[in-house]
Write an enzyme that holds these catalytic residues in place. Structure first.
Site, mmCIF file in Angstrom:
data_model
loop_
_atom_site.group_PDB
_atom_site.id
_atom_site.type_symbol
_atom_site.label_atom_id
_atom_site.label_comp_id
_atom_site.label_asym_id
_atom_site.label_seq_id
_atom_site.Cartn_x
_atom_site.Cartn_y
_atom_site.Cartn_z
ATOM 1 N N ARG A 23 39.290 -66.494 -9.454
ATOM 2 C CA ARG A 23 37.951 -67.006 -9.146
ATOM 3 C C ARG A 23 38.016 -68.412 -8.548
ATOM 4 O O ARG A 23 37.107 -69.230 -8.773
ATOM 5 C CB ARG A 23 37.050 -66.985 -10.394
ATOM 6 C CG ARG A 23 37.054 -65.676 -11.178
ATOM 7 C CD ARG A 23 36.348 -64.545 -10.478
ATOM 8 N NE ARG A 23 34.950 -64.772 -10.261
ATOM 9 C CZ ARG A 23 33.968 -64.308 -11.028
ATOM 10 N NH1 ARG A 23 34.243 -63.587 -12.084
ATOM 11 N NH2 ARG A 23 32.718 -64.523 -10.735
ATOM 12 N N ARG A 27 32.065 -71.447 -8.199
ATOM 13 C CA ARG A 27 31.065 -72.375 -8.724
ATOM 14 C C ARG A 27 31.578 -73.687 -9.293
ATOM 15 O O ARG A 27 30.800 -74.611 -9.468
ATOM 16 C CB ARG A 27 30.230 -71.655 -9.784
ATOM 17 C CG ARG A 27 29.341 -70.603 -9.178
ATOM 18 C CD ARG A 27 28.597 -69.841 -10.232
ATOM 19 N NE ARG A 27 29.506 -69.055 -11.039
ATOM 20 C CZ ARG A 27 29.150 -68.424 -12.147
ATOM 21 N NH1 ARG A 27 27.927 -68.518 -12.600
ATOM 22 N NH2 ARG A 27 30.036 -67.695 -12.808
ATOM 23 N N ARG A 36 25.695 -73.061 -1.541
ATOM 24 C CA ARG A 36 24.813 -72.079 -2.175
ATOM 25 C C ARG A 36 23.372 -72.576 -2.358
ATOM 26 O O ARG A 36 22.488 -71.780 -2.657
ATOM 27 C CB ARG A 36 25.412 -71.654 -3.517
ATOM 28 C CG ARG A 36 26.505 -70.610 -3.414
ATOM 29 C CD ARG A 36 25.936 -69.194 -3.299
ATOM 30 N NE ARG A 36 25.483 -68.726 -4.608
ATOM 31 C CZ ARG A 36 24.252 -68.757 -5.044
ATOM 32 N NH1 ARG A 36 23.293 -69.194 -4.290
ATOM 33 N NH2 ARG A 36 23.955 -68.329 -6.248
ATOM 34 N N ASP A 72 32.570 -59.785 -4.363
ATOM 35 C CA ASP A 72 32.417 -59.506 -5.787
ATOM 36 C C ASP A 72 32.838 -58.064 -6.044
ATOM 37 O O ASP A 72 32.689 -57.207 -5.156
ATOM 38 C CB ASP A 72 30.975 -59.714 -6.260
ATOM 39 C CG ASP A 72 30.898 -59.681 -7.773
ATOM 40 O OD1 ASP A 72 31.247 -60.689 -8.403
ATOM 41 O OD2 ASP A 72 30.552 -58.629 -8.335
ATOM 42 N N TYR A 147 29.718 -51.795 -15.835
ATOM 43 C CA TYR A 147 28.522 -52.415 -15.223
ATOM 44 C C TYR A 147 27.507 -51.373 -14.776
ATOM 45 O O TYR A 147 26.301 -51.535 -14.965
ATOM 46 C CB TYR A 147 28.926 -53.277 -14.018
ATOM 47 C CG TYR A 147 29.524 -54.606 -14.406
ATOM 48 C CD1 TYR A 147 28.716 -55.655 -14.824
ATOM 49 C CD2 TYR A 147 30.896 -54.808 -14.380
ATOM 50 C CE1 TYR A 147 29.256 -56.879 -15.189
ATOM 51 C CE2 TYR A 147 31.449 -56.023 -14.741
ATOM 52 C CZ TYR A 147 30.622 -57.051 -15.153
ATOM 53 O OH TYR A 147 31.163 -58.254 -15.528
HETATM 54 O O1 1CP Z 1 37.731 -66.820 -5.762
HETATM 55 C C1 1CP Z 1 37.247 -65.854 -6.285
HETATM 56 O O2 1CP Z 1 37.893 -65.142 -7.058
HETATM 57 C C2 1CP Z 1 35.797 -65.574 -5.989
HETATM 58 C C3 1CP Z 1 35.469 -64.156 -5.627
HETATM 59 C C4 1CP Z 1 35.001 -63.351 -6.826
HETATM 60 C C5 1CP Z 1 35.754 -62.425 -7.581
HETATM 61 C C6 1CP Z 1 37.224 -62.127 -7.460
HETATM 62 C C7 1CP Z 1 33.674 -63.336 -7.337
HETATM 63 C C8 1CP Z 1 32.574 -64.190 -6.855
HETATM 64 N N1 1CP Z 1 33.613 -62.381 -8.315
HETATM 65 C C9 1CP Z 1 34.851 -61.817 -8.499
HETATM 66 C C10 1CP Z 1 35.264 -60.763 -9.417
HETATM 67 C C11 1CP Z 1 34.379 -60.379 -10.534
HETATM 68 N N2 1CP Z 1 33.003 -60.291 -10.561
HETATM 69 C C12 1CP Z 1 34.860 -59.917 -11.790
HETATM 70 C C13 1CP Z 1 36.325 -59.740 -12.132
HETATM 71 C C14 1CP Z 1 36.930 -61.016 -12.578
HETATM 72 C C15 1CP Z 1 36.498 -61.513 -13.942
HETATM 73 O O3 1CP Z 1 36.702 -60.812 -14.942
HETATM 74 O O4 1CP Z 1 35.979 -62.638 -13.993
HETATM 75 C C16 1CP Z 1 33.758 -59.595 -12.580
HETATM 76 C C17 1CP Z 1 33.777 -59.097 -13.999
HETATM 77 C C18 1CP Z 1 32.585 -59.840 -11.799
HETATM 78 C C19 1CP Z 1 31.169 -59.585 -12.196
HETATM 79 C C20 1CP Z 1 30.342 -60.785 -11.956
HETATM 80 N N3 1CP Z 1 29.879 -61.150 -10.724
HETATM 81 C C21 1CP Z 1 29.956 -61.767 -12.867
HETATM 82 C C22 1CP Z 1 30.209 -61.725 -14.373
HETATM 83 C C23 1CP Z 1 28.918 -61.292 -14.983
HETATM 84 C C24 1CP Z 1 28.942 -60.689 -16.358
HETATM 85 O O5 1CP Z 1 27.987 -61.015 -17.074
HETATM 86 O O6 1CP Z 1 29.799 -59.872 -16.705
HETATM 87 C C25 1CP Z 1 29.218 -62.757 -12.171
HETATM 88 C C26 1CP Z 1 28.569 -64.001 -12.711
HETATM 89 C C27 1CP Z 1 29.185 -62.332 -10.811
HETATM 90 C C28 1CP Z 1 28.561 -63.040 -9.665
HETATM 91 C C29 1CP Z 1 29.528 -63.833 -8.909
HETATM 92 N N4 1CP Z 1 30.672 -63.313 -8.316
HETATM 93 C C30 1CP Z 1 31.347 -64.314 -7.672
HETATM 94 C C31 1CP Z 1 30.597 -65.540 -7.867
HETATM 95 C C32 1CP Z 1 30.963 -66.888 -7.310
HETATM 96 C C33 1CP Z 1 29.472 -65.203 -8.639
HETATM 97 C C34 1CP Z 1 28.360 -66.164 -9.056
HETATM 98 C C35 1CP Z 1 27.313 -66.129 -8.027
HETATM 99 C C36 1CP Z 1 26.765 -67.468 -7.694
HETATM 100 O O7 1CP Z 1 27.349 -68.232 -6.908
HETATM 101 O O8 1CP Z 1 25.686 -67.786 -8.214
#
Ligand code: 1CP
Length: 348
Positions: A23, A27, A36, A72, A147
């Site tokens: 990640r 953020r 953003r 994502d 999900y």
């Molecule tokens: O550099 C990077 O890795 C950014 C790209 C990336 C990746 C690889 C994002 C951006 N999301 C992911 C993978 C991802 N998304 C996973 C697998 C990794 C992990 O376990 O952390 C999972 C479970 C998600 C699901 C997801 N998407 C969540 C978690 C929510 C939950 O309650 O389970 C969230 C908050 C997101 C949104 C998201 N994805 C990525 C970002 C930067 C964000 C936040 C959006 C924003 O900027 O407001």
């Protein structure tokens, strides 16, 4: 060309341990938050110029050894007809709870539905011009199902576990559909220039060992078999899974991502020498002061000294509140190790 990440994936000798951060684009970076302010998350993901800009942001600050495409895990599910919003976590327009809904999922080619991901990958590859390799990624079928069935992120993901016990055949059918879609999606990214891919199994740790094989691992193996001919290294990251390590090591992936819960040398002893390991500093360790971060990062590196194939990383994604000086201390700790692996290899 900086290829120490790809060499470590293949357990070849490296001048120092490569580092990237799960990640890493996102953020915790002020420049991401600034971007953003004016653009919503989905627009960033769907506009290749913006996705590439965000992928490059961490590399401008830190000399990391790999870049991951900004997207994502849930986005390619649009290829199955699923609609979703992000605030900040994902929310499905309609949770998938019945056999009829699973049967109605309509698998269209990723190249048609998410062409912007392929465009972003090839643009990022061009921009980087060999400075670092590009990693593509997808979610593992069980994690995506968690999900889809829940409809959003939720501690314990009770809905998918309920489906597992009540209607295992429906869950299996869903996993089969997701496996085909993710194979197609990874092939699209590799075709566009991704030099390695990571499969995120963030929630497989919710399964007991007897459930892990039929409901998670089996489908990851099928994805691996479906991309093997393309010849790029595959990383399989399983979160929350100290009880699943030996099984996870049989996925067929080149690299196993180890979550922060198991000391990495203990994980190495349990899974044996035949695959590279990635990880596994606790993301919360980055909330310690930089001196302590240095000590904790060096401890992870020391535990892997002399083992062929270690990619330094966190043991789960970096947290949004992480202080930048901690990331700098992590990078510096890895760089201070430069040459030590080579020296140890020469002695042995
Ligand atoms: O550099 C990077 O890795 C950014 C790209 C990336 C990746 C690889 C994002 C951006 N999301 C992911 C993978 C991802 N998304 C996973 C697998 C990794 C992990 O376990 O952390 C999972 C479970 C998600 C699901 C997801 N998407 C969540 C978690 C929510 C939950 O309650 O389970 C969230 C908050 C997101 C949104 C998201 N994805 C990525 C970002 C930067 C964000 C936040 C959006 C924003 O900027 O407001």
């Amino acid at each position: 060309m900086n290829d120490r990440f790809l060499r470590a994936c293949r357990r070849q000798p490296v001048d120092r341990t490569p580092l990237w951060i799960m990640r890493q684009a996102g953020r915790y970076l002020p420049e991401y938050r600034a971007l953003r302010k004016d653009v919503d998350f989905l627009t960033v993901c769907k506009t290749p110029e913006l996705a590439v800009e965000v992928s490059l942001q961490p590399l401008r600050r830190f000399p990391l050894d790999a870049s991951i495409i900004f997207s994502d895990i849930l986005l390619p599910l649009e290829a199955l007809g699923c609609r979703m919003t992000f605030n900040p976590g994902p929310k499905l327009a309609e949770p998938i709870r019945t056999r009829a809904q699973v049967d109605a999922l309509d698998a269209r080619p990723a190249a048609e539905v998410v062409p912007y991901v392929a465009e972003a990958v090839s643009m990022l590859r061009r921009e980087l011009d060999g400075k670092t390799p590009v990693i593509g990624f997808c979610g593992a079928p069980f994690t995506l199902a968690a999900y889809l069935v829940q409809g959003e992120g939720k501690e314990g993901f009770g809905a998918v576990k309920t489906m597992l016990y009540r209607e295992p055949g429906t869950l299996e059918r869903l996993l089969e559909t997701l496996t085909a879609a993710m194979t197609d999606y990874l092939r699209l990214q590799i075709g566009a220039g991704a030099q390695a891919v990571q499969i995120f199994d963030s929630w497989a740790g919710l399964l007991a060992p007897a459930q892990y094989e039929p409901f998670a691992l089996r489908w990851v193996r099928a994805i691996l078999a479906g991309v093997r001919d393309l010849g790029v290294p595959v990383i399989y990251f399983v979160n929350g899974a100290p009880h699943l390590l030996e099984a996870a090591a049989t996925s067929g992936a080149d690299v196993l991502g180890i979550c922060w819960r198991t000391p990495i040398d203990v994980a190495a002893a349990r899974v044996g020498p035949s695959l590279a390991l990635q990880g596994n500093l606790d993301p919360h360790a980055l909330f310690a002061d930089p001196t302590e971060v240095t000590r904790l990062a060096t401890d992870v590196l020391d535990r892997m000294t002399g083992r062929a194939g270690h990619i330094m990383n966190l043991g789960h994604g970096i947290l949004p509140e992480t202080p930048i000086p901690s990331v700098e201390a992590l990078v510096a700790a890895v760089h201070a190790h430069t040459g030590r692996d080579a020296a140890v290899a020469a002695q042995s």
